[in-house]
Design a protein around this motif. Structure first.
Motif, mmCIF file in Angstrom:
data_model
loop_
_atom_site.group_PDB
_atom_site.id
_atom_site.type_symbol
_atom_site.label_atom_id
_atom_site.label_comp_id
_atom_site.label_asym_id
_atom_site.label_seq_id
_atom_site.Cartn_x
_atom_site.Cartn_y
_atom_site.Cartn_z
ATOM 1 N N LEU A 123 -22.057 9.196 -30.623
ATOM 2 C CA LEU A 123 -20.829 9.891 -31.015
ATOM 3 C C LEU A 123 -20.477 9.595 -32.462
ATOM 4 O O LEU A 123 -20.428 8.428 -32.861
ATOM 5 N N ARG A 124 -20.203 10.659 -33.226
ATOM 6 C CA ARG A 124 -19.721 10.462 -34.594
ATOM 7 C C ARG A 124 -18.207 10.305 -34.537
ATOM 8 O O ARG A 124 -17.519 11.223 -34.078
ATOM 9 N N HIS A 181 -30.923 12.840 -30.124
ATOM 10 C CA HIS A 181 -32.305 12.806 -30.627
ATOM 11 C C HIS A 181 -33.247 12.755 -29.445
ATOM 12 O O HIS A 181 -32.945 12.085 -28.453
ATOM 13 N N THR A 202 -30.731 16.236 -35.300
ATOM 14 C CA THR A 202 -29.838 15.957 -34.210
ATOM 15 C C THR A 202 -29.032 17.203 -33.859
ATOM 16 O O THR A 202 -29.057 18.172 -34.622
ATOM 17 N N PRO A 247 -15.914 5.090 -32.213
ATOM 18 C CA PRO A 247 -15.304 6.134 -31.383
ATOM 19 C C PRO A 247 -14.082 5.648 -30.590
ATOM 20 O O PRO A 247 -13.333 6.461 -30.047
ATOM 21 N N TRP A 248 -13.885 4.332 -30.505
ATOM 22 C CA TRP A 248 -12.757 3.780 -29.729
ATOM 23 C C TRP A 248 -11.554 3.445 -30.607
ATOM 24 O O TRP A 248 -10.580 2.870 -30.131
ATOM 25 N N LEU A 266 -31.537 6.780 -40.633
ATOM 26 C CA LEU A 266 -31.886 6.975 -42.038
ATOM 27 C C LEU A 266 -30.833 6.309 -42.904
ATOM 28 O O LEU A 266 -29.632 6.381 -42.606
ATOM 29 N N SER A 320 -24.083 -1.359 -29.696
ATOM 30 C CA SER A 320 -24.251 -0.539 -28.483
ATOM 31 C C SER A 320 -23.497 0.789 -28.591
ATOM 32 O O SER A 320 -23.736 1.697 -27.807
ATOM 33 N N GLY A 374 -24.248 13.683 -31.075
ATOM 34 C CA GLY A 374 -25.534 13.966 -31.723
ATOM 35 C C GLY A 374 -26.657 13.393 -30.876
ATOM 36 O O GLY A 374 -26.609 12.233 -30.472
ATOM 37 N N LEU A 409 -15.222 -9.648 -32.522
ATOM 38 C CA LEU A 409 -15.376 -9.483 -31.076
ATOM 39 C C LEU A 409 -15.951 -8.119 -30.768
ATOM 40 O O LEU A 409 -15.480 -7.108 -31.298
ATOM 41 N N GLU A 410 -16.955 -8.094 -29.910
ATOM 42 C CA GLU A 410 -17.599 -6.831 -29.517
ATOM 43 C C GLU A 410 -17.518 -6.717 -27.992
ATOM 44 O O GLU A 410 -17.912 -7.638 -27.291
ATOM 45 N N SER A 447 -19.122 -4.896 -25.851
ATOM 46 C CA SER A 447 -20.385 -4.740 -25.128
ATOM 47 C C SER A 447 -21.438 -5.513 -25.936
ATOM 48 O O SER A 447 -21.192 -6.648 -26.309
HETATM 49 P P1 FAD Z 1 -19.889 1.806 -33.624
HETATM 50 O O1 FAD Z 1 -21.297 1.540 -33.911
HETATM 51 O O2 FAD Z 1 -19.596 2.729 -32.495
HETATM 52 O O3 FAD Z 1 -19.216 0.393 -33.353
HETATM 53 C C1 FAD Z 1 -17.937 0.270 -32.800
HETATM 54 C C2 FAD Z 1 -18.006 -0.883 -31.824
HETATM 55 O O4 FAD Z 1 -16.690 -1.236 -31.409
HETATM 56 C C3 FAD Z 1 -18.778 -0.523 -30.561
HETATM 57 O O5 FAD Z 1 -19.930 -1.341 -30.468
HETATM 58 C C4 FAD Z 1 -17.786 -0.776 -29.446
HETATM 59 O O6 FAD Z 1 -18.369 -1.286 -28.269
HETATM 60 C C5 FAD Z 1 -16.787 -1.737 -30.089
HETATM 61 N N1 FAD Z 1 -15.461 -1.711 -29.466
HETATM 62 C C6 FAD Z 1 -14.733 -0.622 -29.149
HETATM 63 N N2 FAD Z 1 -13.578 -0.983 -28.551
HETATM 64 C C7 FAD Z 1 -13.577 -2.341 -28.502
HETATM 65 C C8 FAD Z 1 -12.661 -3.302 -27.969
HETATM 66 N N3 FAD Z 1 -11.529 -2.937 -27.359
HETATM 67 N N4 FAD Z 1 -12.973 -4.619 -28.083
HETATM 68 C C9 FAD Z 1 -14.132 -5.018 -28.684
HETATM 69 N N5 FAD Z 1 -15.030 -4.136 -29.178
HETATM 70 C C10 FAD Z 1 -14.770 -2.807 -29.103
HETATM 71 N N6 FAD Z 1 -25.341 7.448 -40.688
HETATM 72 C C11 FAD Z 1 -26.300 7.218 -41.624
HETATM 73 O O7 FAD Z 1 -26.034 6.596 -42.638
HETATM 74 N N7 FAD Z 1 -27.576 7.667 -41.457
HETATM 75 C C12 FAD Z 1 -27.952 8.391 -40.389
HETATM 76 O O8 FAD Z 1 -29.130 8.753 -40.260
HETATM 77 C C13 FAD Z 1 -26.965 8.726 -39.436
HETATM 78 N N8 FAD Z 1 -27.268 9.503 -38.384
HETATM 79 C C14 FAD Z 1 -26.355 9.709 -37.413
HETATM 80 C C15 FAD Z 1 -26.731 10.475 -36.307
HETATM 81 C C16 FAD Z 1 -25.856 10.609 -35.238
HETATM 82 C C17 FAD Z 1 -26.272 11.419 -34.038
HETATM 83 C C18 FAD Z 1 -24.599 9.952 -35.254
HETATM 84 C C19 FAD Z 1 -23.707 10.042 -34.072
HETATM 85 C C20 FAD Z 1 -24.198 9.246 -36.382
HETATM 86 C C21 FAD Z 1 -25.066 9.116 -37.463
HETATM 87 N N9 FAD Z 1 -24.732 8.389 -38.608
HETATM 88 C C22 FAD Z 1 -25.657 8.163 -39.583
HETATM 89 C C23 FAD Z 1 -23.412 7.767 -38.727
HETATM 90 C C24 FAD Z 1 -23.445 6.293 -38.315
HETATM 91 O O9 FAD Z 1 -24.302 6.096 -37.223
HETATM 92 C C25 FAD Z 1 -22.042 5.819 -37.962
HETATM 93 O O10 FAD Z 1 -21.194 6.099 -39.043
HETATM 94 C C26 FAD Z 1 -21.970 4.321 -37.702
HETATM 95 O O11 FAD Z 1 -22.979 3.893 -36.821
HETATM 96 C C27 FAD Z 1 -20.617 3.970 -37.124
HETATM 97 O O12 FAD Z 1 -20.580 2.591 -36.930
HETATM 98 P P2 FAD Z 1 -19.272 1.863 -36.424
HETATM 99 O O13 FAD Z 1 -19.532 0.413 -36.493
HETATM 100 O O14 FAD Z 1 -18.097 2.378 -37.157
HETATM 101 O O15 FAD Z 1 -19.104 2.352 -34.917
#
Ligand code: FAD
Length: 542
Positions: free
Chosen positions: A340-341, A256, A293, A232-233, A65, A56, A254, A49-50, A52
């Motif tokens: 957001l990281r 760009h 970034t 980030p959540w 990268l 996003s 971060g 479940l996502e 948004s």
């Molecule tokens: P997210 O992509 O944030 O996914 C989490 C999802 O959970 C979101 O879509 C959110 O909407 C959903 N969610 C939250 N709460 C709920 C809820 N209650 N119900 C349903 N859904 C929910 N890594 C690399 O390997 N190479 C790079 O070049 C690189 N560059 C980066 C540059 C920047 C500026 C940043 C910020 C990060 C970078 N990273 C890079 C790291 C990488 O982007 C992240 O580690 C990765 O995208 C994190 O993915 P995630 O799925 O954990 O989080």
């Protein structure tokens, strides 16, 4: 089998309501997508479940990268560098049209950075840890060779350089293709479905309460195990679960910025030192170059992360020092993105010093959360999570071992040569396609370009309109698009990489999607306004 279409959303939601799942994943970023594919392919019944749209959150806002993270070597994070470094070639093989080799130039400055010999040894270790093929291993350059490789570099400060291998991608496209591959393995996946509460049997989680953000209806999904990959959540869900204790997230922002390629016409991707000790990428892509970034602590709204004027000026200043003839100003910025990281807090460490390693938290009620990590390491993170879930909940089920390194993603090819041949074969389609259009289509959609072109060829409009309409239909029918932003920001990347085209085609796209998605006149206007606001936010800075 049903298409992964927003037109079947109701059916997917009915499946969610009426079945019980082995594993429910919260979050449709790269981490959640990777876990869904790993678990579904090992034989678990999976729901994702996502809240948004897919990707996003952070997964559409990275540097895009697939990289080993050279700077983590400086922080002596050998394990991380080895894992993500080795993953680069694996992820490239899963989608060679989308994860594309990119040689990176590392100019060595007189006054900044590690110096020639330390860099040479560092890159050697980097190649060795990551098992880089001999032909792709680092090459050290003299001052003359470096300035020849990149004539825009400031000349007075360069003492040499290095070329080393990385890969570039489109993070949002990579995420959606992993989601689609998971769906092909049986996962039930829905966007715009927000988890708002957990349900419990005794003190153990046995499901989640969900709000459908499009219909505002509430429903419950039952599951034996629940993983939060909410980026980030993650801490917000730990609060809902009343299990936020011990380690917590530390968010850093971060940014760009995107400028026309002509304004910063670097010949290849480049990773350069900045006066404050940080390093920045400038990456050419089609008609633009993007630069990033920043890395700053963040505690404002996670829903609206934007580029400030200060962020933009920091990057512009860094570019102007390193490439003096660029003479960039804020007015040259065509687009931007800010993400957001989701890092793990470590007392006393600054934003840039925090580890990028992932961590798994287990709550007493059974919630498993994963945070930190990199886009590049998504597959290994997924393997760790699913192996843990299997150990806790499904020991008797004798699940398969992880084999995602062999599961090619949707739209993919066997190797680079096939990608090249496929691109060649498209040249005469639709009355003749330019190299730029072929590159755009194949790097975004891979061999699914066939479906788009076949549909465009049935249309009577001129090429660009026919293609746009065919792309929109494909994204609704195969990629669960239900808004203009889903398409223009994350499926096509146009808002970031070709914002002029996004602005030009916004109304035509709204007109075309209205009957397909059964929008009222008011909904159509709202969609246009929402996308205009998004474009405004990435092109104006306060
Ligand atoms: P997210 O992509 O944030 O996914 C989490 C999802 O959970 C979101 O879509 C959110 O909407 C959903 N969610 C939250 N709460 C709920 C809820 N209650 N119900 C349903 N859904 C929910 N890594 C690399 O390997 N190479 C790079 O070049 C690189 N560059 C980066 C540059 C920047 C500026 C940043 C910020 C990060 C970078 N990273 C890079 C790291 C990488 O982007 C992240 O580690 C990765 O995208 C994190 O993915 P995630 O799925 O954990 O989080």
């Amino acid at each position: 089998m049903r298409n992964f279409s927003s037109l079947y959303r109701k059916e997917y939601i009915n499946d969610l309501r009426s079945s019980s799942f082995d594993l429910l994943i919260i979050g449709g970023g790269i981490t959640g997508a990777g876990i869904a594919l790993d678990a579904a392919s090992r034989g678990l019944r999976v729901a994702l479940l996502e809240k948004s749209d897919f990707a996003s959150g952070t997964s559409s806002r990275s540097t895009k990268l697939i990289h080993g993270g050279l700077r983590y070597l400086k922080q002596l994070e050998f394990g991380l560098v080895k894992e993500v470094g080795s993953e680069r070639a694996v992820v490239h093989n899963l989608a060679p049209h989308l994860v594309i080799p990119e040689k990176m130039l590392l100019p060595l400055s007189e006054k900044k950075g590690l110096g020639y010999w330390l860099t040479s040894i560092g890159l050697k270790i980097y190649d060795w840890l990551a098992g880089v093929k001999p032909e792709d291993q680092r090459r050290m350059l003299t001052r003359h060779q470096t300035l020849k490789a990149e004539p825009l570099l400031r000349t007075d400060d360069i003492k040499g350089g290095a070329i080393y291998a990385e890969y570039r991608t489109d993070d949002a496209r990579l995420t959606i293709e992993i989601v689609k591959t998971a769906v092909n393995h049986g996962a039930i996946v829905v966007n715009y479905a927000r988890v708002v509460e957990f349900t419990y049997a005794g003190n153990k989680i046995d499901g989640v309460e969900v709000v459908d953000e499009l219909s505002r209806e509430k429903f419950t999904v039952r599951a034996t195990s629940v993983v939060s990959a909410a980026g980030p959540w993650v801490d917000d869900l730990r609060v809902i679960n009343r299990s936020k204790s011990g380690k917590e997230l530390h968010l850093t922002k971060g940014v760009h910025i995107v400028v026309p390629r002509a304004k910063l016409a670097v010949k290849q991707a480049i990773y350069f030192d900045v006066d404050d000790g940080r390093m920045i990428f400038a990456i050419p892509r089609g008609e633009i170059t993007y630069i990033g970034t920043t890395d700053t602590n963040y505690s404002q709204s996670k829903e609206e992360v934007t580029t400030t004027k200060e962020d933009a000026l920091y990057l512009i200043n860094a570019v102007n020092i390193t490439f003096p003839s660029a003479n960039l100003s804020v007015d040259d910025i065509e687009s931007s993105w800010a993400g957001l990281r989701p890092l793990i807090h470590e007392e006393g460490k600054s934003a840039s010093e925090l580890s990028r390693k992932d961590e798994i938290f287990e709550s007493p009620t059974g919630l498993i959360s994963i945070a930190g990590g990199k886009l590049t390491g998504y597959r290994k993170m997924a393997e760790r999570v699913v192996t843990l879930v299997a150990k806790i909940y499904f020991e008797k089920k004798s699940l398969k071992q992880c084999f995602t390194e062999k599961i090619r993603l949707t739209g993919s090819f066997a190797n680079n040569d096939e990608v090249r041949k496929y691109k060649e074969s498209l040249r005469g389609r639709l009355g003749g396609l330019t190299d730029q259009t072929i590159r755009y289509l194949v790097e975004n959609y891979g061999n699914q370009t066939d479906v788009i072109l076949a549909s465009a060829e049935r249309k009577k409009e001129e090429q660009e309109v026919a293609l746009l309409k065919a792309e929109l239909e494909f994204s609704v029918e195969h990629e669960m698009v239900s808004s203009l932003s889903d398409f223009f920001v994350r499926r096509s990347g146009l808002v970031y990489f070709n914002v002029h085209r996004a602005k030009r085609w916004l109304s035509v796209a709204a007109e075309h999607l209205q009957p397909i998605l059964q929008w009222s006149a008011q909904r159509k206007q709202e969609e246009i306004l929402k996308l205009e606001n998004t474009i405004n936010a990435v092109t104006h800075f306060n």
